[in-house]
Design an enzyme around this catalytic site. Structure first.
Site, PDB file in Angstrom:
ATOM      1  CG  ASP A  10      -1.615   1.273   1.486  1.00 22.12           C
ATOM      2  OD1 ASP A  10      -2.252   1.756   0.535  1.00 22.12           O
ATOM      3  OD2 ASP A  10      -1.543   1.809   2.626  1.00 22.12           O
ATOM      4  CG  ASP A  12      -1.889   7.498   0.199  1.00 25.20           C
ATOM      5  OD1 ASP A  12      -1.043   8.388   0.080  1.00 25.20           O
ATOM      6  OD2 ASP A  12      -2.663   7.150  -0.725  1.00 25.20           O
ATOM      7  CE  LYS A  55     -12.472  10.211  -9.246  1.00 31.29           C
ATOM      8  NZ  LYS A  55     -11.052   9.828  -9.403  1.00 31.29           N
ATOM      9  CG  HIS A  83      -9.613  13.952  -6.769  1.00 35.98           C
ATOM     10  ND1 HIS A  83      -8.994  13.049  -7.599  1.00 35.98           N
ATOM     11  CD2 HIS A  83      -9.234  13.619  -5.504  1.00 35.98           C
ATOM     12  CE1 HIS A  83      -8.282  12.203  -6.867  1.00 35.98           C
ATOM     13  NE2 HIS A  83      -8.421  12.522  -5.596  1.00 35.98           N
ATOM     14  CG  ASN A 129      -1.725  11.407  -5.719  1.00 39.84           C
ATOM     15  OD1 ASN A 129      -1.437  12.376  -6.395  1.00 39.84           O
ATOM     16  ND2 ASN A 129      -2.906  11.245  -5.154  1.00 39.84           N
TER      17      ASN A 129
END
Ligand code: XBP
Ligand code: MG
Length: 253
Positions: A10, A12, A55, A83, A129
């Site tokens: 993952d 974040d 979003k 966004h 990102n």
């Protein structure tokens, strides 16, 4: 006994603490630039993290806190535009070098590379990102180290749905028992374990009170030789930091 073949990360909260000082700030900058007086303070943002996906998070907030708001265009387009601006602000924050990798992340990824263990990313966040974080925090070539960078809208249902992990396994032609996943949140853990994947959770300030019962191991962070981890749940034998030996033990166990 299963042989470990791949690590799936993952992004974040797991590779780096991106949420409070990264995504949250980027959302607020995008709101201000759009003339909105919305402010996602750290505590409120912690609550909003229950909704996966930027979003989807904006839409939830709008419905819960500003139900009378009338967007100047169809709602989906307006949220996508807002966004998009948020993604640019987040990338700007990354370029400023404000977001570092968590302990042990670089070491583990580099040793996996040197041992021929395959690597992948599975994130709810937008692909720009994930790639920008890898480039700025791990090195400009590092996105190429990952065979699959599965991100954002590549699957219809975001975490806690298992779809992103099913996608990674299909792309890499791997069985779940040959992989180990790294997550930081209950949503991420649910997504991975529903896909049949053993999962190591490294908690953070936003997630440490969540229920991680299905995790194979729960740590405060992956640790370093001079910065031992604390094992919150699960078996680490004599290990004081997370390495490929421990990864293989968990995979075989
Ligand atoms: C991350 C998310 C994302 C980020 C923001 O979850 O839920 O929505 O908060 O990124 P995970 P976007 O770590 O489980 O992948 O605004 O690009 O969605
Ligand atoms: Mg996460």
């Amino acid at each position: 006994m299963s042989q470990l073949q791949a690590l799936i990360f993952d992004v974040d909260g797991t590779l780096a603490e991106t949420e409070r000082d990264g995504h949250r700030v980027a959302f607020n900058r995008a709101f201000a630039a759009a003339g909105l007086d919305w402010d996602w303070a750290p505590d409120l943002y912690g609550e909003l993290l229950a909704v996966s996906g930027g979003k989807e998070r904006i839409q939830y907030y709008l419905e819960a806190h500003h139900s009378a708001f009338e967007p100047p265009m169809p709602l989906g387009n307006w949220i996508a535009q807002l966004h998009g601006a948020k993604t640019q602000h987040f990338n700007q924050l990354l370029q400023e070098g404000k977001i570092a990798l968590r302990p042990g992340v670089r070491r583990l990824i580099e040793s996996a590379r040197s041992q021929g263990i395959r690597l992948a990313i599975a994130t709810t966040s937008a692909p720009e990102n994930a790639i920008a974080l890898l480039k700025t925090a791990l090195g400009p070539d590092s996105p190429d180290w990952f065979e699959v960078i599965a991100a954002g809208d590549i699957v219809a249902a975001k975490k806690p749905a298992p779809d992103i992990y099913h996608y990674v396994l299909a792309q890499m032609n791997l069985l779940p028992q040959a992989c180990l996943v790294f997550e930081d949140s209950q949503h991420g853990l649910e997504a991975a374990t529903t896909a049949g994947l053993k999962t190591v959770v490294t908690v953070n300030d936003y997630t440490h009170n969540q229920d991680f019962t299905p995790a194979t191991l729960v740590l405060d962070h992956l640790g370093e030789p001079d910065q031992p981890f604390t094992a919150i749940a699960g078996e680490v034998a004599q290990a004081t930091y997370f390495d490929l030996n421990l990864a293989q033990q968990l995979c075989s166990g």
